[in-house]
Design an enzyme around this catalytic site. Structure first.
Site, PDB file in Angstrom:
ATOM      1  N   LEU A  10       0.818  -1.225   0.000  1.00 21.02           N
ATOM      2  CA  LEU A  10       0.000   0.000   0.000  1.00 21.02           C
ATOM      3  C   LEU A  10       0.846   1.268   0.000  1.00 21.02           C
ATOM      4  CD1 LEU A  10      -2.760  -1.040   2.599  1.00 21.02           C
ATOM      5  CD2 LEU A  10      -3.095  -0.735   0.144  1.00 21.02           C
ATOM      6  N   GLU A  82      -7.558  -6.402   3.007  1.00 18.55           N
ATOM      7  CA  GLU A  82      -6.508  -7.145   3.718  1.00 18.55           C
ATOM      8  C   GLU A  82      -7.043  -8.426   4.374  1.00 18.55           C
ATOM      9  OE1 GLU A  82      -3.678  -6.363   3.014  1.00 18.55           O
ATOM     10  OE2 GLU A  82      -3.661  -4.224   2.565  1.00 18.55           O
TER      11      GLU A  82
HETATM   12  N1  PCA Z   1      -0.626  -4.281   2.556  1.00 20.09           N
HETATM   13  C1  PCA Z   1      -0.602  -3.749   3.883  1.00 20.09           C
HETATM   14  C2  PCA Z   1      -0.145  -4.901   4.713  1.00 20.09           C
HETATM   15  C3  PCA Z   1       0.772  -5.643   3.822  1.00 20.09           C
HETATM   16  C4  PCA Z   1       0.366  -5.203   2.462  1.00 20.09           C
HETATM   17  O1  PCA Z   1       0.849  -5.534   1.412  1.00 20.09           O
HETATM   18  C5  PCA Z   1       0.391  -2.619   3.949  1.00 20.09           C
HETATM   19  O2  PCA Z   1       0.920  -2.194   2.907  1.00 20.09           O
HETATM   20  O3  PCA Z   1       0.655  -2.139   5.055  1.00 20.09           O
END
Ligand code: PCA
Length: 156
Positions: A10, A82
């Site tokens: 993200l 998520e």
């Molecule tokens: N997405 C969330 C958790 C791990 C992911 O790839 C993030 O970027 O914090």
């Protein structure tokens, strides 16, 4: 409104960042960069090379990421995206702010320390504890474990 700390796909420049910019998903305002106060194992795991911060404070390395102020709609979207609480759980984490671009009034006061929510996990496979740990996630890093986007996965 609440603060979320992102450390994986993200983040800016990473494959799911665009989802935080999509007004259909809600609102996310970038507030600054930060580093976890505690060490955690940030590993890349599974057939899709997904980054996971294992909720094991004291192991691994201090982890870098970005703090966002999100509205309820974005929070609901992120919980869904998520797969929370199945794949990740949303917990609070203590952070050291590195640079702050958000409003002065929201800037952590007494010290440079603040708290935010993070998607970490306790529901990981024991063998992931053998994986390399990272301080700063980059899907295109030297590790060669490029993230497999949802669109390019085989139908489950
Ligand atoms: N997405 C969330 C958790 C791990 C992911 O790839 C993030 O970027 O914090």
């Amino acid at each position: 409104m609440m603060h979320i700390f992102v450390y994986g796909t993200l983040k800016q420049g990473q494959p799911n960042h665009y989802r935080m910019l999509d007004a259909m998903n809600g609102k996310a305002e970038f507030l600054g960069r930060a580093l976890t106060i505690d060490k955690y194992p940030l590993v890349i795991a599974g057939e899709y090379n997904i980054p996971f911060l294992l909720n094991l404070p004291g192991e691994g390395q201090r982890v870098q990421g970005e703090i966002y102020r999100v509205n309820d709609k974005m929070l609901k979207f992120l919980d869904w995206f998520e797969d929370c609480p199945k794949m990740y759980q949303r917990t609070e984490v203590l952070l050291e702010v590195e640079d702050w671009v958000g409003d002065e009034e929201r800037k952590p006061k007494d010290s440079s320390t603040t708290k935010a929510f993070i998607y970490s996990t306790t529901t990981y496979k024991p063998e992931w504890l053998q994986n390399a740990t990272f301080s700063s996630y980059d899907s295109n890093g030297d590790h060669g474990l490029q993230y497999v986007t949802r669109e390019s996965r085989n139908i489950d």
